[in-house]
Design a protein around this motif. Sequence first.
Motif, PDB file in Angstrom:
ATOM      1  N   MET A 181       0.830  -1.202   0.000  1.00 28.13           N
ATOM      2  CA  MET A 181       0.000   0.000   0.000  1.00 28.13           C
ATOM      3  C   MET A 181       0.867   1.256   0.000  1.00 28.13           C
ATOM      4  O   MET A 181       0.562   2.216  -0.698  1.00 28.13           O
ATOM      5  CB  MET A 181      -0.919  -0.029   1.228  1.00 28.13           C
ATOM      6  CG  MET A 181      -1.824   1.158   1.326  1.00 28.13           C
ATOM      7  SD  MET A 181      -2.958   1.233  -0.070  1.00 28.13           S
ATOM      8  CE  MET A 181      -4.105   2.437   0.529  1.00 28.13           C
ATOM      9  N   GLU A 182       1.942   1.267   0.759  1.00 26.91           N
ATOM     10  CA  GLU A 182       2.797   2.456   0.839  1.00 26.91           C
ATOM     11  C   GLU A 182       3.416   2.787  -0.523  1.00 26.91           C
ATOM     12  O   GLU A 182       3.475   3.954  -0.925  1.00 26.91           O
ATOM     13  CB  GLU A 182       3.876   2.275   1.908  1.00 26.91           C
ATOM     14  CG  GLU A 182       4.553   3.569   2.286  1.00 26.91           C
ATOM     15  CD  GLU A 182       3.600   4.631   2.824  1.00 26.91           C
ATOM     16  OE1 GLU A 182       3.859   5.820   2.555  1.00 26.91           O
ATOM     17  OE2 GLU A 182       2.604   4.307   3.500  1.00 26.91           O
ATOM     18  N   ILE A 183       3.859   1.766  -1.246  1.00 25.86           N
ATOM     19  CA  ILE A 183       4.429   1.994  -2.582  1.00 25.86           C
ATOM     20  C   ILE A 183       3.343   2.513  -3.520  1.00 25.86           C
ATOM     21  O   ILE A 183       3.585   3.426  -4.317  1.00 25.86           O
ATOM     22  CB  ILE A 183       5.079   0.712  -3.132  1.00 25.86           C
ATOM     23  CG1 ILE A 183       6.297   0.345  -2.292  1.00 25.86           C
ATOM     24  CG2 ILE A 183       5.478   0.891  -4.603  1.00 25.86           C
ATOM     25  CD1 ILE A 183       6.883  -1.023  -2.611  1.00 25.86           C
ATOM     26  N   ALA A 184       2.136   1.977  -3.429  1.00 29.93           N
ATOM     27  CA  ALA A 184       1.024   2.435  -4.268  1.00 29.93           C
ATOM     28  C   ALA A 184       0.687   3.900  -3.968  1.00 29.93           C
ATOM     29  O   ALA A 184       0.467   4.699  -4.885  1.00 29.93           O
ATOM     30  CB  ALA A 184      -0.197   1.549  -4.054  1.00 29.93           C
ATOM     31  N   LYS A 185       0.667   4.275  -2.687  1.00 22.41           N
ATOM     32  CA  LYS A 185       0.402   5.678  -2.315  1.00 22.41           C
ATOM     33  C   LYS A 185       1.477   6.592  -2.886  1.00 22.41           C
ATOM     34  O   LYS A 185       1.168   7.672  -3.414  1.00 22.41           O
ATOM     35  CB  LYS A 185       0.367   5.830  -0.796  1.00 22.41           C
ATOM     36  CG  LYS A 185      -0.865   5.273  -0.139  1.00 22.41           C
ATOM     37  CD  LYS A 185      -0.763   5.456   1.373  1.00 22.41           C
ATOM     38  CE  LYS A 185      -1.977   4.998   2.099  1.00 22.41           C
ATOM     39  NZ  LYS A 185      -1.847   5.171   3.561  1.00 22.41           N
ATOM     40  N   ASN A 186       2.727   6.176  -2.781  1.00 19.19           N
ATOM     41  CA  ASN A 186       3.829   6.985  -3.314  1.00 19.19           C
ATOM     42  C   ASN A 186       3.720   7.131  -4.830  1.00 19.19           C
ATOM     43  O   ASN A 186       3.988   8.205  -5.374  1.00 19.19           O
ATOM     44  CB  ASN A 186       5.175   6.376  -2.938  1.00 19.19           C
ATOM     45  CG  ASN A 186       5.489   6.522  -1.465  1.00 19.19           C
ATOM     46  OD1 ASN A 186       4.949   7.380  -0.784  1.00 19.19           O
ATOM     47  ND2 ASN A 186       6.353   5.654  -0.965  1.00 19.19           N
ATOM     48  N   ALA A 187       3.344   6.057  -5.531  1.00 19.74           N
ATOM     49  CA  ALA A 187       3.200   6.113  -6.989  1.00 19.74           C
ATOM     50  C   ALA A 187       2.083   7.075  -7.382  1.00 19.74           C
ATOM     51  O   ALA A 187       2.240   7.883  -8.306  1.00 19.74           O
ATOM     52  CB  ALA A 187       2.921   4.717  -7.547  1.00 19.74           C
ATOM     53  N   LEU A 188       0.959   7.007  -6.688  1.00 19.76           N
ATOM     54  CA  LEU A 188      -0.151   7.912  -6.998  1.00 19.76           C
ATOM     55  C   LEU A 188       0.281   9.355  -6.773  1.00 19.76           C
ATOM     56  O   LEU A 188       0.065  10.211  -7.642  1.00 19.76           O
ATOM     57  CB  LEU A 188      -1.366   7.561  -6.130  1.00 19.76           C
ATOM     58  CG  LEU A 188      -2.661   8.268  -6.497  1.00 19.76           C
ATOM     59  CD1 LEU A 188      -3.839   7.362  -6.200  1.00 19.76           C
ATOM     60  CD2 LEU A 188      -2.825   9.589  -5.799  1.00 19.76           C
TER      61      LEU A 188
END
Length: 69
Positions: free
Chosen positions: A46-53
């Motif tokens: 989830m943290e990587i997905a938040k950073n990508a967004l």
Amino acid sequence: MSETTTRRLWVAHGPVGVVGTIRQDAEGFAVHMTGKDERLGVYPTMEIAKNALHAHMKPGSDRPEFREH
């Protein structure tokens, strides 16, 4: 026996409204930006997905608030 798949959804809210979503499924965390047809990508956490967004928002944008739905 049936197999149940759990799916979760988070909506990213910025100062101008909804900027994207993150959906969790068996593949990982899929990022979709508002106004785009194709997903940005699928990420392992989830943290990587938040950073990508956040990285695909306008330069200088504050990090959005993520709310689970």
